[in-house]
Design an enzyme around this catalytic site. Sequence first.
Site, PDB file in Angstrom:
ATOM      1  N   TYR A   1      -7.919  -5.637   1.719  1.00  0.00           N
ATOM      2  CA  TYR A   1      -6.874  -4.419   1.340  1.00  0.00           C
ATOM      3  C   TYR A   1      -7.557  -4.025  -0.211  1.00  0.00           C
ATOM      4  O   TYR A   1      -7.355  -2.972  -0.746  1.00  0.00           O
ATOM      5  CB  TYR A   1      -5.642  -4.910   1.294  1.00  0.00           C
ATOM      6  CG  TYR A   1      -4.896  -4.547   2.721  1.00  0.00           C
ATOM      7  CD1 TYR A   1      -5.317  -4.798   3.955  1.00  0.00           C
ATOM      8  CD2 TYR A   1      -3.977  -3.595   2.570  1.00  0.00           C
ATOM      9  CE1 TYR A   1      -4.849  -4.665   4.946  1.00  0.00           C
ATOM     10  CE2 TYR A   1      -3.330  -3.135   3.735  1.00  0.00           C
ATOM     11  CZ  TYR A   1      -3.775  -3.748   5.036  1.00  0.00           C
ATOM     12  OH  TYR A   1      -3.230  -2.965   6.142  1.00  0.00           O
TER      13      TYR A   1
ATOM     14  N   LYS B   1       0.893  -1.130  -0.050  1.00  0.00           N
ATOM     15  CA  LYS B   1      -0.032  -0.012  -0.119  1.00  0.00           C
ATOM     16  C   LYS B   1       0.922   1.234  -0.067  1.00  0.00           C
ATOM     17  O   LYS B   1       0.517   1.926  -0.799  1.00  0.00           O
ATOM     18  CB  LYS B   1      -1.062  -0.084   1.075  1.00  0.00           C
ATOM     19  CG  LYS B   1      -1.828   1.179   1.334  1.00  0.00           C
ATOM     20  CD  LYS B   1      -2.826   0.572   2.495  1.00  0.00           C
ATOM     21  CE  LYS B   1      -3.422   2.037   3.113  1.00  0.00           C
ATOM     22  NZ  LYS B   1      -2.923   2.592   4.285  1.00  0.00           N
TER      23      LYS B   1
ATOM     24  N   TYR C   1      -2.056 -24.293   9.087  1.00  0.00           N
ATOM     25  CA  TYR C   1      -1.526 -23.717   7.639  1.00  0.00           C
ATOM     26  C   TYR C   1      -2.872 -23.507   6.838  1.00  0.00           C
ATOM     27  O   TYR C   1      -2.894 -22.245   6.281  1.00  0.00           O
ATOM     28  CB  TYR C   1      -0.940 -24.912   6.783  1.00  0.00           C
ATOM     29  CG  TYR C   1      -0.271 -24.623   5.552  1.00  0.00           C
ATOM     30  CD1 TYR C   1       0.781 -23.699   5.468  1.00  0.00           C
ATOM     31  CD2 TYR C   1      -0.781 -25.218   4.608  1.00  0.00           C
ATOM     32  CE1 TYR C   1       1.145 -23.489   4.122  1.00  0.00           C
ATOM     33  CE2 TYR C   1      -0.383 -25.148   3.334  1.00  0.00           C
ATOM     34  CZ  TYR C   1       0.679 -24.123   3.041  1.00  0.00           C
ATOM     35  OH  TYR C   1       1.139 -24.200   1.647  1.00  0.00           O
TER      36      TYR C   1
HETATM   37  P1  NAD Z   1       9.664 -22.973   1.181  1.00  0.00           P
HETATM   38  O1  NAD Z   1       9.655 -23.543   2.774  1.00  0.00           O
HETATM   39  O2  NAD Z   1      11.030 -23.641   0.581  1.00  0.00           O
HETATM   40  O3  NAD Z   1      10.059 -21.660   1.324  1.00  0.00           O
HETATM   41  C1  NAD Z   1       9.089 -20.756   2.155  1.00  0.00           C
HETATM   42  C2  NAD Z   1      10.232 -19.621   2.618  1.00  0.00           C
HETATM   43  O4  NAD Z   1       9.713 -18.575   3.281  1.00  0.00           O
HETATM   44  C3  NAD Z   1      11.626 -20.206   3.032  1.00  0.00           C
HETATM   45  O5  NAD Z   1      12.694 -19.681   2.311  1.00  0.00           O
HETATM   46  C4  NAD Z   1      11.401 -19.504   4.533  1.00  0.00           C
HETATM   47  O6  NAD Z   1      12.657 -19.455   4.954  1.00  0.00           O
HETATM   48  C5  NAD Z   1      10.456 -18.315   4.245  1.00  0.00           C
HETATM   49  N1  NAD Z   1       9.761 -17.917   5.443  1.00  0.00           N
HETATM   50  C6  NAD Z   1       8.862 -18.575   6.076  1.00  0.00           C
HETATM   51  N2  NAD Z   1       8.319 -17.845   7.275  1.00  0.00           N
HETATM   52  C7  NAD Z   1       8.934 -16.554   7.180  1.00  0.00           C
HETATM   53  C8  NAD Z   1       9.084 -15.280   7.898  1.00  0.00           C
HETATM   54  N3  NAD Z   1       8.310 -15.138   8.878  1.00  0.00           N
HETATM   55  N4  NAD Z   1       9.770 -14.289   7.282  1.00  0.00           N
HETATM   56  C9  NAD Z   1      10.505 -14.500   6.138  1.00  0.00           C
HETATM   57  N5  NAD Z   1      10.632 -15.571   5.464  1.00  0.00           N
HETATM   58  C10 NAD Z   1       9.883 -16.527   5.862  1.00  0.00           C
HETATM   59  O7  NAD Z   1       8.578 -23.614   0.832  1.00  0.00           O
HETATM   60  P2  NAD Z   1       7.722 -23.346  -0.724  1.00  0.00           P
HETATM   61  O8  NAD Z   1       7.507 -25.017  -1.327  1.00  0.00           O
HETATM   62  O9  NAD Z   1       8.979 -22.647  -1.789  1.00  0.00           O
HETATM   63  O10 NAD Z   1       6.691 -22.606  -0.687  1.00  0.00           O
HETATM   64  C11 NAD Z   1       6.496 -21.260  -0.952  1.00  0.00           C
HETATM   65  C12 NAD Z   1       5.148 -20.790  -1.072  1.00  0.00           C
HETATM   66  O11 NAD Z   1       4.260 -21.169  -1.655  1.00  0.00           O
HETATM   67  C13 NAD Z   1       4.347 -20.819   0.578  1.00  0.00           C
HETATM   68  O12 NAD Z   1       3.790 -19.629   0.893  1.00  0.00           O
HETATM   69  C14 NAD Z   1       3.685 -21.945   0.266  1.00  0.00           C
HETATM   70  O13 NAD Z   1       2.475 -21.917   1.349  1.00  0.00           O
HETATM   71  C15 NAD Z   1       3.185 -22.022  -0.952  1.00  0.00           C
HETATM   72  N6  NAD Z   1       2.875 -23.226  -1.562  1.00  0.00           N
HETATM   73  C16 NAD Z   1       3.865 -24.131  -1.878  1.00  0.00           C
HETATM   74  C17 NAD Z   1       3.337 -25.113  -2.260  1.00  0.00           C
HETATM   75  C18 NAD Z   1       4.369 -26.380  -3.095  1.00  0.00           C
HETATM   76  O14 NAD Z   1       3.957 -27.460  -3.508  1.00  0.00           O
HETATM   77  N7  NAD Z   1       5.690 -26.097  -3.030  1.00  0.00           N
HETATM   78  C19 NAD Z   1       1.883 -25.765  -2.702  1.00  0.00           C
HETATM   79  C20 NAD Z   1       0.979 -24.769  -2.263  1.00  0.00           C
HETATM   80  C21 NAD Z   1       1.524 -23.432  -1.633  1.00  0.00           C
END
Ligand code: NAD
Length: 310
Positions: free
Chosen positions: A158, A104, A144
């Site tokens: 938002y 924003k 989650y």
């Molecule tokens: P991942 O765990 O590899 O990546 C998530 C990243 O977010 C990590 O690098 C972690 O350190 C960072 N993170 C977490 N909390 C944080 C915080 N408070 N501050 C800063 N950084 C933070 O997982 P991914 O598979 O790459 O997932 C990425 C996104 O995609 C997520 O939001 C996940 O919910 C979504 N997602 C992924 C999948 C999948 O199949 N990979 C499916 C559905 C949704």
Amino acid sequence: MKALVTGGAGFLGSHLCDLLLSKECEVICVDNLITGSARNIEHINNDRFSYIKHDVTKPLYVEEKIDFLFHLASPASPIDYLELPIQTLKVGALGTHNMLGLAKEKKARFLLASTSEVYGDPLVNPQTEEYWGNVNPIGPRGVYDEAKRYAEAITMAYHRYHGIDTRIVRIFNTYGPRMRLNDGRVVPNFIGQALSGEDLTVYGDGSQTRSFCYVSDEIEGIYRLMMSDYALPVNIGNPEEHTILEFAKIILRITGSSSKISFKDLPVDDPKQRRPDITKARKLLHWEPKVSLERGLKETIKYFKSILES
Ligand code: NAD
Ligand code: UDP
């Protein structure tokens, strides 16, 4: 164009940073490395890339302009969010709130990485974006699912109340290089087990289904959604559905492993079926997955082999 990617040192986030850099964007990667790793971004040697170590549940102040804010920060694998329930709820709620506030302030377009888990254990298959889901709010996965449902709600608030330009992608199971070998998700588990001659651990009787999308397809879909003008949620995933038992056999065939399959208890509230309806993505974004399961798995197996050998 300047983009900020939260969770940029994670599996998907690091591939998104690569894609944005290839499109000549400047990229600020924000991550606290709670489930990600600096290794995922160490190959990036580019003046247009910078990294800020920061927990997005705390406010973030950035001097530069930002045009696009991709909010991917969140633990994503079931074992991660079961071990980190409070952090998962906080990053979905406070983290999303803070990043919307930043968008924003900067008049940036905001994209939320949501998930097929908003559909819970779905009673309709395939899942369309209109389906409201079947989620147990107090089960172990609720931390989650409900964090992401809240994140979607505050993103739409938002958008409607503050007029922020927002996008919501509902990501379905995505796999590929840079997943953690020990993140507990089915793809690294089965490949790691197959490569080291251990039994493949199928949970339940393996009749539950999933639909697996290769990472390059997923990232292209996310990018196209950000560049579109559509504010409501869009499913991005691969609609090819397999039972988990079939999937275990596919991994055994492609790896040529002589591992056996053993059956373990099904985790609580494990969804019985999951398959995206991608009609919207096809129509609005002219997007559909291009990488076959066979090709995507071969690339992923190559990656995990190199990790196991190093
Ligand atoms: P991942 O765990 O590899 O990546 C998530 C990243 O977010 C990590 O690098 C972690 O350190 C960072 N993170 C977490 N909390 C944080 C915080 N408070 N501050 C800063 N950084 C933070 O997982 P991914 O598979 O790459 O997932 C990425 C996104 O995609 C997520 O939001 C996940 O919910 C979504 N997602 C992924 C999948 C999948 O199949 N990979 C499916 C559905 C949704
Ligand atoms: N699964 C399995 N064996 C494993 C890991 C996972 O049978 O070693 C199953 C899990 O119960 C689920 C599916 O594989 O039905 C996908 O699990 P994952 O953790 O990858 O993600 P989910 O789709 O459940 O979020």
